[in-house]
Design a protein around this motif. Structure first.
Motif, PDB file in Angstrom:
ATOM      1  N   GLY A 148       0.751  -1.414  -0.016  1.00 60.93           N
ATOM      2  CA  GLY A 148       0.081  -0.063   0.140  1.00 60.93           C
ATOM      3  C   GLY A 148       0.923   1.193   0.010  1.00 60.93           C
ATOM      4  N   GLY A 149       0.487   2.065   0.877  1.00 64.20           N
ATOM      5  CA  GLY A 149       0.961   3.514   0.867  1.00 64.20           C
ATOM      6  C   GLY A 149       2.656   3.372   1.371  1.00 64.20           C
ATOM      7  N   PHE A 150       2.857   2.464   2.151  1.00 60.74           N
ATOM      8  CA  PHE A 150       4.373   2.154   2.829  1.00 60.74           C
ATOM      9  C   PHE A 150       5.247   1.746   1.465  1.00 60.74           C
ATOM     10  CE2 PHE A 150       1.284   1.466   6.393  1.00 60.74           C
ATOM     11  CZ  PHE A 150       1.841   2.229   7.338  1.00 60.74           C
ATOM     12  N   PHE A 151       4.910   0.811   0.566  1.00 61.36           N
ATOM     13  CA  PHE A 151       5.410   0.462  -0.611  1.00 61.36           C
ATOM     14  C   PHE A 151       5.459   1.533  -1.523  1.00 61.36           C
ATOM     15  CE2 PHE A 151       5.487  -1.285  -4.706  1.00 61.36           C
ATOM     16  CZ  PHE A 151       6.736  -2.149  -4.704  1.00 61.36           C
ATOM     17  N   ARG A 152       4.539   2.445  -1.705  1.00 61.90           N
ATOM     18  CA  ARG A 152       4.696   3.461  -2.885  1.00 61.90           C
ATOM     19  C   ARG A 152       5.418   4.593  -2.270  1.00 61.90           C
ATOM     20  NH1 ARG A 152       0.882   7.149  -2.864  1.00 61.90           N
ATOM     21  NH2 ARG A 152      -0.655   5.739  -1.824  1.00 61.90           N
ATOM     22  N   LEU A 153       5.373   4.873  -0.951  1.00 68.05           N
ATOM     23  CA  LEU A 153       6.144   6.273  -0.530  1.00 68.05           C
ATOM     24  C   LEU A 153       7.434   5.997   0.014  1.00 68.05           C
ATOM     25  CD1 LEU A 153       2.992   7.243  -0.249  1.00 68.05           C
ATOM     26  CD2 LEU A 153       3.653   8.469   1.799  1.00 68.05           C
ATOM     27  N   LEU A 154       7.916   4.884   0.231  1.00 73.22           N
ATOM     28  CA  LEU A 154       9.233   4.572   0.913  1.00 73.22           C
ATOM     29  C   LEU A 154      10.230   4.166  -0.206  1.00 73.22           C
ATOM     30  CD1 LEU A 154       8.456   2.712   4.288  1.00 73.22           C
ATOM     31  CD2 LEU A 154       9.027   5.209   3.836  1.00 73.22           C
ATOM     32  N   PRO A 155      11.232   3.982  -0.199  1.00 76.00           N
ATOM     33  CA  PRO A 155      12.295   3.402  -1.131  1.00 76.00           C
ATOM     34  C   PRO A 155      11.925   1.910  -1.219  1.00 76.00           C
ATOM     35  CG  PRO A 155      13.319   5.084   0.390  1.00 76.00           C
ATOM     36  CD  PRO A 155      12.183   5.009   1.085  1.00 76.00           C
ATOM     37  N   TYR A 156      12.160   1.524  -2.486  1.00 76.87           N
ATOM     38  CA  TYR A 156      11.847   0.134  -2.727  1.00 76.87           C
ATOM     39  C   TYR A 156      12.737  -0.714  -1.987  1.00 76.87           C
ATOM     40  CZ  TYR A 156      11.826  -4.514  -5.121  1.00 76.87           C
ATOM     41  OH  TYR A 156      11.793  -5.642  -5.308  1.00 76.87           O
ATOM     42  N   GLY A 157      14.105  -0.122  -1.564  1.00 76.97           N
ATOM     43  CA  GLY A 157      15.012  -1.208  -0.735  1.00 76.97           C
ATOM     44  C   GLY A 157      14.222  -1.352   0.341  1.00 76.97           C
ATOM     45  N   PHE A 158      13.426  -0.463   1.221  1.00 73.28           N
ATOM     46  CA  PHE A 158      12.806  -1.008   2.388  1.00 73.28           C
ATOM     47  C   PHE A 158      12.158  -1.985   2.319  1.00 73.28           C
ATOM     48  CE2 PHE A 158       9.009  -0.784   4.973  1.00 73.28           C
ATOM     49  CZ  PHE A 158       9.755  -0.798   6.182  1.00 73.28           C
ATOM     50  N   SER A 159      11.162  -2.199   1.309  1.00 69.64           N
ATOM     51  CA  SER A 159      10.307  -3.292   1.216  1.00 69.64           C
ATOM     52  C   SER A 159      11.182  -4.675   0.786  1.00 69.64           C
ATOM     53  CB  SER A 159       9.320  -3.076  -0.084  1.00 69.64           C
ATOM     54  OG  SER A 159       8.511  -1.812   0.287  1.00 69.64           O
ATOM     55  N   ARG A 160      12.168  -4.530  -0.137  1.00 73.02           N
ATOM     56  CA  ARG A 160      12.814  -5.592  -0.388  1.00 73.02           C
ATOM     57  C   ARG A 160      13.590  -6.184   0.874  1.00 73.02           C
ATOM     58  NH1 ARG A 160      17.257  -4.234  -4.302  1.00 73.02           N
ATOM     59  NH2 ARG A 160      17.910  -3.020  -2.745  1.00 73.02           N
ATOM     60  N   TRP A 161      14.004  -5.272   1.813  1.00 80.06           N
ATOM     61  CA  TRP A 161      14.717  -5.724   2.862  1.00 80.06           C
ATOM     62  C   TRP A 161      13.691  -6.503   3.877  1.00 80.06           C
ATOM     63  CZ3 TRP A 161      13.123  -3.522   7.726  1.00 80.06           C
ATOM     64  CH2 TRP A 161      13.794  -3.896   9.048  1.00 80.06           C
ATOM     65  N   ALA A 162      12.472  -5.962   3.987  1.00 84.70           N
ATOM     66  CA  ALA A 162      11.423  -6.422   4.828  1.00 84.70           C
ATOM     67  C   ALA A 162      11.210  -7.685   4.539  1.00 84.70           C
ATOM     68  CB  ALA A 162      10.511  -5.528   4.919  1.00 84.70           C
ATOM     69  N   ILE A 163      10.703  -7.973   2.929  1.00 76.22           N
ATOM     70  CA  ILE A 163      10.226  -9.286   2.703  1.00 76.22           C
ATOM     71  C   ILE A 163      11.539 -10.360   2.809  1.00 76.22           C
ATOM     72  CG2 ILE A 163       9.607 -10.498   0.556  1.00 76.22           C
ATOM     73  CD1 ILE A 163       8.108  -7.810  -0.342  1.00 76.22           C
ATOM     74  N   ARG A 164      12.765  -9.856   2.558  1.00 80.03           N
ATOM     75  CA  ARG A 164      13.855 -10.825   2.732  1.00 80.03           C
ATOM     76  C   ARG A 164      13.810 -11.167   4.329  1.00 80.03           C
ATOM     77  NH1 ARG A 164      18.528  -7.910  -1.238  1.00 80.03           N
ATOM     78  NH2 ARG A 164      17.714  -9.130  -3.065  1.00 80.03           N
ATOM     79  N   HIS A 206      -2.094  10.043  -0.479  1.00 84.14           N
ATOM     80  CA  HIS A 206      -2.672   9.390  -1.656  1.00 84.14           C
ATOM     81  C   HIS A 206      -2.184   9.570  -2.936  1.00 84.14           C
ATOM     82  CE1 HIS A 206      -6.503   7.565  -3.285  1.00 84.14           C
ATOM     83  NE2 HIS A 206      -6.370   8.491  -4.217  1.00 84.14           N
ATOM     84  N   TYR A 207      -1.371  10.711  -3.185  1.00 88.40           N
ATOM     85  CA  TYR A 207      -1.063  10.962  -4.407  1.00 88.40           C
ATOM     86  C   TYR A 207       0.613  11.036  -4.610  1.00 88.40           C
ATOM     87  CZ  TYR A 207      -5.671  13.014  -4.818  1.00 88.40           C
ATOM     88  OH  TYR A 207      -7.099  13.172  -5.015  1.00 88.40           O
ATOM     89  N   THR A 208       1.337  10.921  -3.468  1.00 92.12           N
ATOM     90  CA  THR A 208       2.636  10.779  -3.741  1.00 92.12           C
ATOM     91  C   THR A 208       3.239   9.410  -4.532  1.00 92.12           C
ATOM     92  OG1 THR A 208       2.921  12.020  -1.736  1.00 92.12           O
ATOM     93  CG2 THR A 208       4.779  10.936  -2.589  1.00 92.12           C
ATOM     94  N   MET A 245       4.518   3.726  -9.272  1.00 90.69           N
ATOM     95  CA  MET A 245       4.108   2.753  -8.453  1.00 90.69           C
ATOM     96  C   MET A 245       4.186   1.518  -9.420  1.00 90.69           C
ATOM     97  SD  MET A 245       3.035   1.362  -5.843  1.00 90.69           S
ATOM     98  CE  MET A 245       1.875   0.305  -4.732  1.00 90.69           C
ATOM     99  N   ALA A 246       3.716   1.533 -10.531  1.00 90.25           N
ATOM    100  CA  ALA A 246       3.794   0.274 -11.733  1.00 90.25           C
ATOM    101  C   ALA A 246       5.290   0.083 -11.949  1.00 90.25           C
ATOM    102  CB  ALA A 246       3.133   0.825 -12.872  1.00 90.25           C
ATOM    103  N   ARG A 247       6.199   0.875 -11.957  1.00 87.84           N
ATOM    104  CA  ARG A 247       7.418   0.365 -12.193  1.00 87.84           C
ATOM    105  C   ARG A 247       8.047  -0.457 -10.799  1.00 87.84           C
ATOM    106  NH1 ARG A 247       9.365   4.783 -13.474  1.00 87.84           N
ATOM    107  NH2 ARG A 247      10.323   5.675 -11.446  1.00 87.84           N
ATOM    108  N   LYS A 248       7.591   0.013  -9.651  1.00 87.98           N
ATOM    109  CA  LYS A 248       8.104  -0.371  -8.461  1.00 87.98           C
ATOM    110  C   LYS A 248       7.531  -2.077  -8.208  1.00 87.98           C
ATOM    111  CE  LYS A 248       8.473   1.787  -4.647  1.00 87.98           C
ATOM    112  NZ  LYS A 248       8.421   2.863  -3.548  1.00 87.98           N
TER     113      LYS A 248
END
Length: 282
Positions: free
Chosen positions: A194-210, A247-249, A254-257
């Motif tokens: 959601g917004g956490f994935f969209r607003l934060l750098p991609y590296g954060f989500s990759r780190w969290a999932i790993r 909502h808009y940031t 997003m699609a690229r991420k």
């Protein structure tokens, strides 16, 4: 390779919790509907990536776009319930919640031709205020819920919930599959999408999932909305500044991420994880 669960909360840009006090439900019909085109774009993205997912869909949307529900099902994805019109569960009485579940499920099953066995509460609104919600889901025959965010947040959260799959009703097989969180020391961080994935750098989500896959040896459960890949959607000028920023940031990236996310990890439907997670549930 561990498979994680990818999910889409199918609602239009004007149905989000951030705008619920700004846009009246009685005005929805007259607004520009973009949910069909945006969800079709998500289906195309998934087809290109070769992944399947779960589409937690509002009954309100399925009622108006039944052909979209059929396209989701025919593409091999799971159709699950997001309630009828995005009312938060804690605003219902138990009787109203049961009625909402039944109404949405009937519409979704009729439109998609699929049996609906999964549920996600709008805005993750199953929490300590709704002790009757999980028992009603069990009574209504749902196999699982993914309705809890085990975090502290100004809009939602159940920080005392287990972080991973648990059985909320004694004597029932109903499984609650919370959205993903990560640990940083003693802190629990929202990392479910959601917004956490969209607003934060991609590296954060990759780190969290790993971290979840590696240290905890559990699948991640990630979500997003079709409107999040639509930078051309209408702007709601009268909404609070915080809501507009959230909502808009980063709509344009997003699609690229998401494409990167589908390449970096293995994904499946939420219902594909039920047997595995039930065996490990608290």
């Amino acid at each position: 390779m561990m498979h994680n669960a990818l999910s889409v909360d199918v609602e239009d840009w004007f149905q989000v919790g951030a705008f619920e006090r700004t846009i009246d439900r009685s005005d929805w019909e007259g607004l520009t509907h973009r949910v069909e085109r945006n969800t079709d774009a998500v289906l195309d993205l998934f087809a290109q990536a070769g992944v399947t997912a779960t589409f937690f869909t509002l009954g309100w949307v399925a009622e108006r776009y039944p052909a979209l529900m059929r396209r989701i099902a025919e593409a091999g994805h799971e159709v699950a319930s997001h309630g009828y019109d995005h009312a938060r569960v804690f605003t219902f009485t138990p009787e109203q919640f049961r009625a909402d579940l039944r109404k949405a499920r009937a519409i979704l099953e009729d439109a998609s031709g699929q049996k609906v066995s999964g549920y996600r509460a709008p805005s993750f609104s199953i929490d300590p205020r709704t002790p009757w919600a999980h028992p009603i889901l069990a009574e209504e025959g749902y196999a699982y819920s993914s309705s809890v965010a085990p975090i502290r947040h100004d809009h939602y959260g159940w920080p005392d919930s287990p972080r991973f799959a648990w059985k909320p009703v004694a004597g029932s097989d109903l499984l609650e599959l919370p959205v993903t969180t990560a640990k940083l020391g003693q802190r629990t961080l929202a990392a479910g999408g959601g917004g956490f994935f969209r607003l934060l750098p991609y590296g954060f989500s990759r780190w969290a999932i790993r971290q979840v896959n590696g240290q905890a040896q559990r699948p991640a459960i990630i979500y997003f909305h079709p409107w999040e890949i639509d930078p051309d959607q209408p702007r709601v000028a009268g909404a609070p500044l915080r809501s507009r920023v959230r909502h808009y940031t980063n709509l344009s990236v997003m699609a690229r991420k998401l494409r990167r996310l589908t390449q970096d990890f293995a994904w499946t439907r939420v219902d594909a994880l039920i047997a595995q997670e039930a065996a490990r549930a608290a």
